[in-house]
Design a protein around this motif. Sequence first.
Motif, PDB file in Angstrom:
ATOM      1  N   HIS A   7       0.806  -1.221   0.000  1.00  0.00           N
ATOM      2  CA  HIS A   7       0.000   0.000   0.000  1.00  0.00           C
ATOM      3  C   HIS A   7       0.840   1.273   0.000  1.00  0.00           C
ATOM      4  N   ARG A  49      -2.361   6.053  -3.300  1.00  0.00           N
ATOM      5  CA  ARG A  49      -3.643   6.140  -2.616  1.00  0.00           C
ATOM      6  C   ARG A  49      -3.599   7.299  -1.614  1.00  0.00           C
ATOM      7  N   GLU A  50      -4.037   7.029  -0.358  1.00  0.00           N
ATOM      8  CA  GLU A  50      -4.004   8.091   0.651  1.00  0.00           C
ATOM      9  C   GLU A  50      -2.662   8.211   1.341  1.00  0.00           C
ATOM     10  N   TYR A  51      -1.695   7.390   0.924  1.00  0.00           N
ATOM     11  CA  TYR A  51      -0.409   7.320   1.612  1.00  0.00           C
ATOM     12  C   TYR A  51       0.665   8.100   0.846  1.00  0.00           C
ATOM     13  N   THR A  68      -1.755   8.812   6.795  1.00  0.00           N
ATOM     14  CA  THR A  68      -2.478   7.568   7.071  1.00  0.00           C
ATOM     15  C   THR A  68      -3.876   7.528   6.480  1.00  0.00           C
ATOM     16  N   GLY A  69      -4.358   8.662   5.964  1.00  0.00           N
ATOM     17  CA  GLY A  69      -5.762   8.740   5.626  1.00  0.00           C
ATOM     18  C   GLY A  69      -6.582   8.925   6.890  1.00  0.00           C
ATOM     19  N   SER A  74      -7.325   2.531   7.534  1.00  0.00           N
ATOM     20  CA  SER A  74      -6.175   2.941   6.718  1.00  0.00           C
ATOM     21  C   SER A  74      -4.944   3.193   7.585  1.00  0.00           C
ATOM     22  N   THR A  75      -5.166   3.684   8.816  1.00  0.00           N
ATOM     23  CA  THR A  75      -4.043   3.900   9.727  1.00  0.00           C
ATOM     24  C   THR A  75      -3.365   2.585  10.087  1.00  0.00           C
TER      25      THR A  75
END
Length: 258
Positions: A7, A49-51, A68-69, A74-75
Amino acid sequence: MPDKVYHLGMNREDVRAAQAAILPGDPGRVEDIAGTPTFEYSKEVACKREYRSWLGYLEGRPVLVTSTGIGGPSTSIAIEELAMLGIRHFIRVGTTGAIRDHISPGDVIITTGAVRQDGASTHYAPLEYPAVAHHEAVQSLVQAAQELEINYHVGITCSSDTFYPGQERVDSFSGYVPRRFQGATQEWERLNVLNYEMEAATVLTMCSVLGLVGGCVTGVIVNRHQKEHISQDDLVLGENNAVQTAVRAMQILTREKN
């Protein structure tokens, strides 16, 4: 060279033997945090992505800043994969809504433990297991706030999986709070809980379970007793004070480990 973690999109070579990471939720904050004057030689190393991850140096020691989002799921992925890459010290930095009268926008809250009103942490330990910050992280955050002369509060945080119903907000689409959360804010206040946010319980539970050092500092951007609306000035002030505290604390924490 080892394969990249799935991820985050990084491998061990990318992190340059870093053992510490500052964790904002918002990928848009990563560059600003890594660009603070305390950091040196910062550069982006991954964005997926959110990372989003930047690597910089604090007093010559590599430190990651990785988003981490929002929320625990997600964290948890970020912490798992960062630990795979050799990270052992984590400080979550973010924003928060205070639920105690004496706490003002711009103050920072240093979390000692979190109410586990999340779901992700239960995949690592049963609810009877406490979500507590590592004492070295707490000490470093307190020292940092004192040195920076930022007003701070130390205590318990409530981590909610949702921003609206779980935090008893009525400024939502429906305006309705399910019965299980009606009156929850008053109860947490009576139990000396300081604030709401969405990630501390996951960070602290995971770090304890996995034998890592975890801490959390959040900047107050609204006092829920006074209003629900978040002003831009309060947002900037809370964010900046939390970031300054987190960066200084990581500098202290990593210095003591070398």
